[in-house]
Motif scaffolding. Structure first.
Motif, PDB file in Angstrom:
ATOM      1  N   ALA A 140       0.662  -1.271  -0.086  1.00 19.90           N
ATOM      2  CA  ALA A 140      -0.021   0.041  -0.078  1.00 19.90           C
ATOM      3  C   ALA A 140       0.630   1.212  -0.010  1.00 19.90           C
ATOM      4  O   ALA A 140       0.258   2.277  -0.366  1.00 19.90           O
ATOM      5  N   GLU A 141       2.014   1.089   0.432  1.00 20.90           N
ATOM      6  CA  GLU A 141       3.090   2.188   0.649  1.00 20.90           C
ATOM      7  C   GLU A 141       4.017   2.301  -0.745  1.00 20.90           C
ATOM      8  O   GLU A 141       5.019   3.175  -0.581  1.00 20.90           O
ATOM      9  N   HIS A 142       3.611   1.373  -1.451  1.00 19.06           N
ATOM     10  CA  HIS A 142       4.585   1.402  -2.824  1.00 19.06           C
ATOM     11  C   HIS A 142       4.271   2.512  -3.636  1.00 19.06           C
ATOM     12  O   HIS A 142       3.205   2.562  -4.351  1.00 19.06           O
ATOM     13  N   GLY A 143       5.097   3.378  -3.959  1.00 14.72           N
ATOM     14  CA  GLY A 143       4.880   4.408  -4.799  1.00 14.72           C
ATOM     15  C   GLY A 143       4.173   5.369  -4.271  1.00 14.72           C
ATOM     16  O   GLY A 143       4.276   5.663  -2.932  1.00 14.72           O
ATOM     17  N   ARG A 144       3.385   6.103  -4.902  1.00 15.65           N
ATOM     18  CA  ARG A 144       2.378   7.142  -4.132  1.00 15.65           C
ATOM     19  C   ARG A 144       1.091   6.760  -3.715  1.00 15.65           C
ATOM     20  O   ARG A 144       0.448   7.238  -2.806  1.00 15.65           O
ATOM     21  N   GLY A 145       0.546   5.798  -4.477  1.00 17.26           N
ATOM     22  CA  GLY A 145      -0.901   5.502  -4.223  1.00 17.26           C
ATOM     23  C   GLY A 145      -1.020   3.910  -4.327  1.00 17.26           C
ATOM     24  O   GLY A 145      -2.049   3.361  -4.440  1.00 17.26           O
ATOM     25  N   GLY A 146       0.025   3.410  -3.965  1.00 14.30           N
ATOM     26  CA  GLY A 146       0.010   1.844  -3.825  1.00 14.30           C
ATOM     27  C   GLY A 146       0.485   1.304  -5.057  1.00 14.30           C
ATOM     28  O   GLY A 146       0.760   1.978  -6.013  1.00 14.30           O
ATOM     29  N   LEU A 147       0.653  -0.308  -5.019  1.00 12.48           N
ATOM     30  CA  LEU A 147       1.038  -0.973  -6.100  1.00 12.48           C
ATOM     31  C   LEU A 147       0.129  -0.776  -7.335  1.00 12.48           C
ATOM     32  O   LEU A 147      -0.977  -0.862  -7.103  1.00 12.48           O
ATOM     33  N   THR A 148       0.747  -0.712  -8.366  1.00  7.60           N
ATOM     34  CA  THR A 148      -0.084  -0.477  -9.767  1.00  7.60           C
ATOM     35  C   THR A 148       0.174  -1.532 -10.449  1.00  7.60           C
ATOM     36  O   THR A 148       1.258  -2.526 -10.345  1.00  7.60           O
ATOM     37  N   ALA A 149      -0.497  -1.745 -11.560  1.00  7.42           N
ATOM     38  CA  ALA A 149      -0.493  -3.083 -12.474  1.00  7.42           C
ATOM     39  C   ALA A 149       0.979  -2.780 -13.244  1.00  7.42           C
ATOM     40  O   ALA A 149       1.491  -3.996 -13.274  1.00  7.42           O
ATOM     41  N   ARG A 150       1.487  -1.716 -13.518  1.00 11.21           N
ATOM     42  CA  ARG A 150       2.614  -1.379 -14.046  1.00 11.21           C
ATOM     43  C   ARG A 150       3.972  -2.138 -13.117  1.00 11.21           C
ATOM     44  O   ARG A 150       4.698  -2.653 -13.553  1.00 11.21           O
ATOM     45  N   ALA A 151       3.654  -1.576 -11.713  1.00  8.35           N
ATOM     46  CA  ALA A 151       4.613  -1.781 -10.894  1.00  8.35           C
ATOM     47  C   ALA A 151       4.458  -3.312 -10.475  1.00  8.35           C
ATOM     48  O   ALA A 151       5.609  -4.101 -10.436  1.00  8.35           O
ATOM     49  N   LEU A 152       3.372  -3.755 -10.468  1.00  7.48           N
ATOM     50  CA  LEU A 152       3.430  -5.212 -10.440  1.00  7.48           C
ATOM     51  C   LEU A 152       4.117  -6.171 -11.484  1.00  7.48           C
ATOM     52  O   LEU A 152       4.865  -7.144 -11.412  1.00  7.48           O
ATOM     53  N   ALA A 153       3.922  -5.838 -12.595  1.00  6.83           N
ATOM     54  CA  ALA A 153       4.802  -6.496 -13.773  1.00  6.83           C
ATOM     55  C   ALA A 153       6.077  -6.258 -13.756  1.00  6.83           C
ATOM     56  O   ALA A 153       6.723  -7.093 -13.962  1.00  6.83           O
ATOM     57  N   LEU A 183       7.962  -6.028 -10.945  1.00  3.24           N
ATOM     58  CA  LEU A 183       8.461  -6.962  -9.939  1.00  3.24           C
ATOM     59  C   LEU A 183       8.556  -8.351 -10.179  1.00  3.24           C
ATOM     60  O   LEU A 183       9.379  -9.109  -9.856  1.00  3.24           O
ATOM     61  N   LEU A 184       7.455  -8.735 -11.156  1.00  3.38           N
ATOM     62  CA  LEU A 184       7.567 -10.099 -11.713  1.00  3.38           C
ATOM     63  C   LEU A 184       8.160 -10.442 -12.817  1.00  3.38           C
ATOM     64  O   LEU A 184       8.561 -11.644 -13.285  1.00  3.38           O
ATOM     65  N   LYS A 185       8.716  -9.404 -13.590  1.00  9.70           N
ATOM     66  CA  LYS A 185       9.536  -9.632 -14.768  1.00  9.70           C
ATOM     67  C   LYS A 185      10.820 -10.172 -14.477  1.00  9.70           C
ATOM     68  O   LYS A 185      10.988 -11.362 -15.511  1.00  9.70           O
ATOM     69  N   ILE A 204       7.314 -13.869 -15.218  1.00  7.75           N
ATOM     70  CA  ILE A 204       6.236 -13.986 -14.979  1.00  7.75           C
ATOM     71  C   ILE A 204       5.329 -12.653 -15.508  1.00  7.75           C
ATOM     72  O   ILE A 204       5.643 -11.737 -15.396  1.00  7.75           O
ATOM     73  N   SER A 205       4.395 -12.913 -16.736  1.00  8.16           N
ATOM     74  CA  SER A 205       3.749 -11.964 -17.365  1.00  8.16           C
ATOM     75  C   SER A 205       2.169 -12.229 -17.354  1.00  8.16           C
ATOM     76  O   SER A 205       1.559 -13.000 -17.083  1.00  8.16           O
ATOM     77  N   SER A 206       1.312 -11.058 -17.330  1.00 12.12           N
ATOM     78  CA  SER A 206       0.054 -11.039 -17.441  1.00 12.12           C
ATOM     79  C   SER A 206      -0.434 -11.488 -18.737  1.00 12.12           C
ATOM     80  O   SER A 206       0.468 -11.317 -19.980  1.00 12.12           O
ATOM     81  N   ALA A 207      -1.860 -11.815 -18.712  1.00 13.09           N
ATOM     82  CA  ALA A 207      -2.299 -12.450 -20.072  1.00 13.09           C
ATOM     83  C   ALA A 207      -3.800 -12.116 -20.060  1.00 13.09           C
ATOM     84  O   ALA A 207      -4.433 -11.847 -19.099  1.00 13.09           O
ATOM     85  N   ASN A 208      -4.370 -12.202 -21.160  1.00 15.36           N
ATOM     86  CA  ASN A 208      -5.820 -12.166 -21.372  1.00 15.36           C
ATOM     87  C   ASN A 208      -6.330 -13.251 -20.761  1.00 15.36           C
ATOM     88  O   ASN A 208      -6.125 -14.475 -21.136  1.00 15.36           O
ATOM     89  N   ILE A 209      -7.188 -13.372 -19.654  1.00 19.22           N
ATOM     90  CA  ILE A 209      -7.716 -14.530 -19.142  1.00 19.22           C
ATOM     91  C   ILE A 209      -9.463 -14.375 -19.292  1.00 19.22           C
ATOM     92  O   ILE A 209     -10.184 -13.185 -19.159  1.00 19.22           O
ATOM     93  N   ARG A 210     -10.024 -15.612 -19.325  1.00 19.20           N
ATOM     94  CA  ARG A 210     -11.535 -15.357 -19.327  1.00 19.20           C
ATOM     95  C   ARG A 210     -11.927 -15.646 -17.924  1.00 19.20           C
ATOM     96  O   ARG A 210     -11.568 -16.612 -17.327  1.00 19.20           O
ATOM     97  N   LEU A 211     -12.958 -14.566 -17.531  1.00 13.35           N
ATOM     98  CA  LEU A 211     -13.677 -14.855 -16.155  1.00 13.35           C
ATOM     99  C   LEU A 211     -14.887 -15.818 -16.308  1.00 13.35           C
ATOM    100  O   LEU A 211     -15.533 -16.201 -17.452  1.00 13.35           O
ATOM    101  N   PRO A 212     -15.406 -16.471 -15.163  1.00 22.39           N
ATOM    102  CA  PRO A 212     -16.707 -17.155 -15.087  1.00 22.39           C
ATOM    103  C   PRO A 212     -17.828 -16.623 -15.967  1.00 22.39           C
ATOM    104  O   PRO A 212     -18.720 -17.099 -16.540  1.00 22.39           O
ATOM    105  N   ASP A 213     -17.864 -15.256 -16.072  1.00 24.31           N
ATOM    106  CA  ASP A 213     -19.012 -14.720 -16.740  1.00 24.31           C
ATOM    107  C   ASP A 213     -18.794 -14.633 -18.010  1.00 24.31           C
ATOM    108  O   ASP A 213     -19.664 -14.060 -18.834  1.00 24.31           O
ATOM    109  N   GLY A 214     -17.757 -14.953 -18.675  1.00 20.45           N
ATOM    110  CA  GLY A 214     -17.374 -15.041 -20.094  1.00 20.45           C
ATOM    111  C   GLY A 214     -16.562 -13.721 -20.589  1.00 20.45           C
ATOM    112  O   GLY A 214     -16.253 -13.834 -21.615  1.00 20.45           O
ATOM    113  N   THR A 215     -16.417 -12.887 -19.707  1.00 13.71           N
ATOM    114  CA  THR A 215     -15.766 -11.714 -19.995  1.00 13.71           C
ATOM    115  C   THR A 215     -14.266 -12.117 -20.123  1.00 13.71           C
ATOM    116  O   THR A 215     -13.622 -12.962 -19.264  1.00 13.71           O
TER     117      THR A 215
END
Length: 399
Positions: free
Chosen positions: A336-349, A351-353, A357-368
């Motif tokens: 929550a104290e990472h950067g100015r407003g907490g951990l962001t998607a870019r910062a998470l990517a 840390l995992l680089k 490990i990278s993100s991808a398009n995933i399908r949710l139970p509702d089909g989206t």
């Protein structure tokens, strides 16, 4: 007058009173101890008299480390002793004062350049002692200015890692040895590369009732130096055995390299020391692994995401937004104290680089579809970097 520490026909040192030396010890010295075990017990008592260590295992570790400095020529690795504390007046300098009087050929470095140090240790093994090391590595500017010293401390952990420098008016290339055991005391952790090569002693302030004796050089220094002389003589008698020794280790990889000289000293001394050394090794290495996993860097992000997946049950995918919400909502985590407003998607990517490990398009139970992460992309890194958090479920092991 005969020397009470003279070796017998088998190369062993008889007891000071001339008695047999084939006994073992429990925790306190007695006349049945082996000479090496009795000598380690004597050293341990000295350290305990003048300093309060955080645990019995830490006290044993410091004792074994001091003895190991007297056998540096026998080792392939030179473990560092990192004496760290969260604040001042935790006994770091006092412990270093004890080491000055007991280790092999101490070299006290105060604002000393890396060039001066490797010139001092190149011709013979010495023991480096550095106090207030936080003033050297405590902030990025000073750390950058002392990068040469950090490189020396990293390279000198292993034998045959020299530095090459131009010397003389004709600028001839000359190799300087870097191999030397070193104790470094300071506030806060040392650079990761040094901590990874260290037996770590986490000092703390004395509590009410924890009393130490004053350390006066004219009185107590004489006793400590007498013990150092005994250690040097004992080391000379067991050096050939030390060179041939390959002790069984309770840990692996770099931790085994770092702790092997201490465990070898314990095996050479006998008595209760072999068991105590392995107990200290296993407990202290495990404690440092837990601290590393809990730190903001390193494997902390992997361990926290692993807990999030387990919290969500059997799902194989999680949206990035769900992972970020869980990370930033944890009041005991640093995110929550990472950067100015907490951990962001870019910062998470980011840390995992390094773990690929990278993100991808995933399908949710509702089909989206949304951006997110899959369980199996983490499985290999979880096994490698944080295996003790949870046992992996069968589905990940099969993948």
């Amino acid at each position: 007058m005969s020397n009470p520490l003279a070796a017998d026909a088998d190369g062993e040192m008889p007891a000071a009173d001339g008695s047999a030396t084939d006994g073992t010890i429990d925790t306190a010295p007695d006349t049945s101890e082996s000479p090496g075990a009795a000598l380690l017990a004597e050293l341990r008592d000295h350290i305990r008299r003048y300093a309060v260590l955080p645990s019995a295992e830490a006290l044993d570790a410091v004792t074994l480390w001091v003895a190991a400095t007297h056998l540096q020529a026998a080792w392939h690795h030179a473990p560092r002793l990192a004496i760290v504390a969260p604040a001042r007046r935790c006994g770091k300098s006092r412990l270093l004062d004890i080491l000055v009087e007991t280790v092999h050929d101490p070299l006290i470095t105060v604002n000393t350049s890396a060039a001066a140090i490797y010139r001092s240790i190149s011709d013979r093994p010495r023991t480096l002692l550095v106090d207030e090391v936080d003033t050297i590595f405590g902030n990025p500017r000073t750390a950058e200015m002392n990068e040469g010293l950090r490189g020396l401390l990293n390279a000198g952990h292993q034998r045959n890692r020299p530095v090459t420098r131009s010397v003389g008016n004709d600028h001839q290339a000359r190799e300087f040895d870097t191999f030397a055991m070193a104790a470094l005391a300071g506030i806060g952790d040392l650079p990761d590369t040094i901590m990874d090569r260290s037996v770590v002693i986490r000092m703390r302030r004395r509590a009410d009732g924890e009393v130490v004796a004053p350390l006066r050089d004219r009185r107590d220094g004489v006793l400590l130096r007498e013990t150092r002389a005994k250690l040097a003589l004992w080391a000379s008698l067991v050096r050939e055995k030390a060179e041939a020794l390959h002790p069984d280790m309770p840990v692996e990889d770099r931790a085994a390299d770092t702790w092997e000289p201490l465990v070898a000293v314990a095996d050479l001394a006998g008595g209760s020391w072999p068991g105590r050394a392995r107990l200290a090794c296993a407990h202290m290495v495990a404690a440092e692994e837990e601290i590393e996993e809990d730190s903001c860097g390193g494997a902390r992000i992997l361990a926290d995401i692993r807990r999030i997946f387990f919290t969500h049950g059997d799902t194989d995918t999680l949206p990035t937004t769900a992972i970020l919400a869980a990370l930033n909502d944890d009041p005991e985590a640093p995110w929550a104290e990472h950067g100015r407003g907490g951990l962001t998607a870019r910062a998470l990517a980011g840390l995992l680089k390094d773990y690929r490990i990278s993100s991808a398009n995933i399908r949710l139970p509702d089909g989206t579809q949304r951006k997110g992460y899959t369980f199996n992309k983490f499985a290999d890194s979880w096994r490698r970097y944080c295996p003790k958090v949870h046992p992996l479920p069968q589905r990940a092991q099969a993948g």
